[in-house]
Write a protein that holds these residues in place. Structure first.
Motif, PDB file in Angstrom:
ATOM      1  N   ALA A   1      43.329  34.195  44.995  1.00  0.00           N
ATOM      2  CA  ALA A   1      42.184  35.109  44.917  1.00  0.00           C
ATOM      3  C   ALA A   1      40.892  34.366  45.219  1.00  0.00           C
ATOM      4  CB  ALA A   1      42.125  35.754  43.531  1.00  0.00           C
ATOM      5  N   ILE A   2      40.777  33.158  44.691  1.00  0.00           N
ATOM      6  CA  ILE A   2      39.583  32.349  44.945  1.00  0.00           C
ATOM      7  C   ILE A   2      39.485  32.000  46.423  1.00  0.00           C
ATOM      8  CG2 ILE A   2      38.538  30.084  44.531  1.00  0.00           C
ATOM      9  CD1 ILE A   2      39.577  30.347  41.608  1.00  0.00           C
ATOM     10  N   VAL A   3      40.588  31.557  47.011  1.00  0.00           N
ATOM     11  CA  VAL A   3      40.586  31.182  48.432  1.00  0.00           C
ATOM     12  C   VAL A   3      40.280  32.391  49.312  1.00  0.00           C
ATOM     13  CG1 VAL A   3      42.050  30.382  50.335  1.00  0.00           C
ATOM     14  CG2 VAL A   3      42.098  29.191  48.138  1.00  0.00           C
ATOM     15  N   SER A   4      40.934  33.521  49.052  1.00  0.00           N
ATOM     16  CA  SER A   4      40.692  34.696  49.903  1.00  0.00           C
ATOM     17  C   SER A   4      39.257  35.195  49.753  1.00  0.00           C
ATOM     18  CB  SER A   4      41.688  35.815  49.596  1.00  0.00           C
ATOM     19  OG  SER A   4      41.472  36.375  48.334  1.00  0.00           O
TER      20      SER A   4
ATOM     21  N   PHE B   1      45.862  40.465  50.737  1.00  0.00           N
ATOM     22  CA  PHE B   1      47.077  40.915  50.060  1.00  0.00           C
ATOM     23  C   PHE B   1      47.835  39.765  49.396  1.00  0.00           C
ATOM     24  CE2 PHE B   1      46.623  44.666  52.846  1.00  0.00           C
ATOM     25  CZ  PHE B   1      46.737  45.659  51.883  1.00  0.00           C
ATOM     26  N   LEU B   2      47.531  38.518  49.768  1.00  0.00           N
ATOM     27  CA  LEU B   2      48.256  37.379  49.187  1.00  0.00           C
ATOM     28  C   LEU B   2      48.111  37.290  47.665  1.00  0.00           C
ATOM     29  CD1 LEU B   2      47.649  34.623  51.898  1.00  0.00           C
ATOM     30  CD2 LEU B   2      49.732  35.946  51.481  1.00  0.00           C
ATOM     31  N   PRO B   3      46.878  37.294  47.132  1.00  0.00           N
ATOM     32  CA  PRO B   3      46.785  37.233  45.665  1.00  0.00           C
ATOM     33  C   PRO B   3      47.375  38.463  44.992  1.00  0.00           C
ATOM     34  CG  PRO B   3      44.600  37.523  46.635  1.00  0.00           C
ATOM     35  CD  PRO B   3      45.550  37.284  47.760  1.00  0.00           C
ATOM     36  N   LEU B   4      47.244  39.617  45.632  1.00  0.00           N
ATOM     37  CA  LEU B   4      47.789  40.842  45.047  1.00  0.00           C
ATOM     38  C   LEU B   4      49.309  40.769  44.946  1.00  0.00           C
ATOM     39  CD1 LEU B   4      45.575  43.430  46.954  1.00  0.00           C
ATOM     40  CD2 LEU B   4      45.281  42.602  44.616  1.00  0.00           C
ATOM     41  N   ALA B   5      49.948  40.283  45.996  1.00  0.00           N
ATOM     42  CA  ALA B   5      51.407  40.137  45.974  1.00  0.00           C
ATOM     43  C   ALA B   5      51.831  39.142  44.896  1.00  0.00           C
ATOM     44  CB  ALA B   5      51.909  39.696  47.347  1.00  0.00           C
ATOM     45  N   ALA B   6      51.110  38.030  44.818  1.00  0.00           N
ATOM     46  CA  ALA B   6      51.440  37.018  43.804  1.00  0.00           C
ATOM     47  C   ALA B   6      51.292  37.601  42.401  1.00  0.00           C
ATOM     48  CB  ALA B   6      50.556  35.785  43.973  1.00  0.00           C
TER      49      ALA B   6
ATOM     50  N   ILE C   1      35.451  40.452  46.167  1.00  0.00           N
ATOM     51  CA  ILE C   1      34.918  40.436  44.796  1.00  0.00           C
ATOM     52  C   ILE C   1      35.949  41.038  43.834  1.00  0.00           C
ATOM     53  CG2 ILE C   1      33.126  41.376  43.282  1.00  0.00           C
ATOM     54  CD1 ILE C   1      31.232  41.145  45.786  1.00  0.00           C
ATOM     55  N   ALA C   2      36.629  42.093  44.271  1.00  0.00           N
ATOM     56  CA  ALA C   2      37.666  42.702  43.429  1.00  0.00           C
ATOM     57  C   ALA C   2      38.794  41.714  43.142  1.00  0.00           C
ATOM     58  CB  ALA C   2      38.217  43.958  44.098  1.00  0.00           C
ATOM     59  N   ALA C   3      39.146  40.879  44.116  1.00  0.00           N
ATOM     60  CA  ALA C   3      40.180  39.858  43.894  1.00  0.00           C
ATOM     61  C   ALA C   3      39.723  38.864  42.835  1.00  0.00           C
ATOM     62  CB  ALA C   3      40.514  39.142  45.200  1.00  0.00           C
ATOM     63  N   LEU C   4      38.452  38.512  42.870  1.00  0.00           N
ATOM     64  CA  LEU C   4      37.922  37.610  41.846  1.00  0.00           C
ATOM     65  C   LEU C   4      37.893  38.283  40.473  1.00  0.00           C
ATOM     66  CD1 LEU C   4      34.987  35.953  43.806  1.00  0.00           C
ATOM     67  CD2 LEU C   4      37.134  34.874  43.092  1.00  0.00           C
ATOM     68  N   VAL C   5      37.560  39.546  40.440  1.00  0.00           N
ATOM     69  CA  VAL C   5      37.560  40.283  39.176  1.00  0.00           C
ATOM     70  C   VAL C   5      38.990  40.381  38.629  1.00  0.00           C
ATOM     71  CG1 VAL C   5      37.125  42.539  38.104  1.00  0.00           C
ATOM     72  CG2 VAL C   5      35.441  41.537  39.660  1.00  0.00           C
ATOM     73  N   LEU C   6      39.963  40.558  39.518  1.00  0.00           N
ATOM     74  CA  LEU C   6      41.362  40.572  39.093  1.00  0.00           C
ATOM     75  C   LEU C   6      41.748  39.230  38.483  1.00  0.00           C
ATOM     76  CD1 LEU C   6      44.187  41.816  38.907  1.00  0.00           C
ATOM     77  CD2 LEU C   6      44.537  41.122  41.299  1.00  0.00           C
ATOM     78  N   ALA C   7      41.373  38.145  39.144  1.00  0.00           N
ATOM     79  CA  ALA C   7      41.671  36.811  38.614  1.00  0.00           C
ATOM     80  C   ALA C   7      40.987  36.613  37.266  1.00  0.00           C
ATOM     81  CB  ALA C   7      41.233  35.735  39.606  1.00  0.00           C
TER      82      ALA C   7
END
Length: 160
Positions: A143-146, A112-117, A48-54
């Motif tokens: 981020a969506i995929v992860s 970590f993939l979206p974070l690195a990108a 969810i945090a990855a989606l919020v980042l996106a």
């Protein structure tokens, strides 16, 4: 340069906001099983945090007149803040008493993939390199995929 990305940012802000809401609602269906897991709640939160980042990066990209340097700085800051959740997941999985679970690095590396990108994108955008915007778009899609992968595990695999 950012203005050229406005339609993409509008689409991604809407998509990631909707997906984050759906993940939260869907998780509530299996919440009793999810909370029994030592690591699953943290993994779901990191997704969810990855989606919020996106969502945040896309929304910030829509701010009128935003300078590329500031956009890059804000991407890096948002990424570092959201990285806390993924680092916590990694720590929990690494400390899992089940050796089989510790031996599956895909459980935490995908996050970590979206974070690195986004981190590299923020630096590139901050120095005015146009490829950073493409990398930010890749970060959004990653981020969506992860988040979908983590959600699948939390919602479906937990019941097996």
């Amino acid at each position: 340069m950012i203005e050229e990305w406005s339609e993409f940012n509008v689409a991604m802000a809407g998509a990631t906001a909707a997906l984050a809401g759906l993940v939260i609602v869907a998780a509530s269906v299996n919440i009793a099983e999810i909370v029994k897991s030592r690591t699953l709640t943290a993994r779901l939160l990191a997704g969810i945090a990855a989606l919020v980042l996106a969502l945040a990066v896309s929304a910030i990209g829509l701010v009128p007149g935003l300078d590329l340097t500031w956009y890059g700085v804000l991407i890096v800051v948002a990424t570092l803040l959201m990285s806390v959740f993924q680092v916590n997941v990694t720590r929990l999985i690494a400390g899992d008493p089940n050796p089989a679970d510790r031996a599956r690095p895909l459980k935490y590396l995908i996050g970590f993939l979206p974070l690195a990108a986004y981190l590299v994108a923020g630096v590139l955008v901050g120095v005015g390199h146009p490829s950073g915007l493409y990398l930010a778009a890749a970060g959004c899609l990653l981020a969506i995929v992860s988040a979908i992968v983590v959600s699948w595990v939390a919602l479906v695999e937990v019941l097996r």
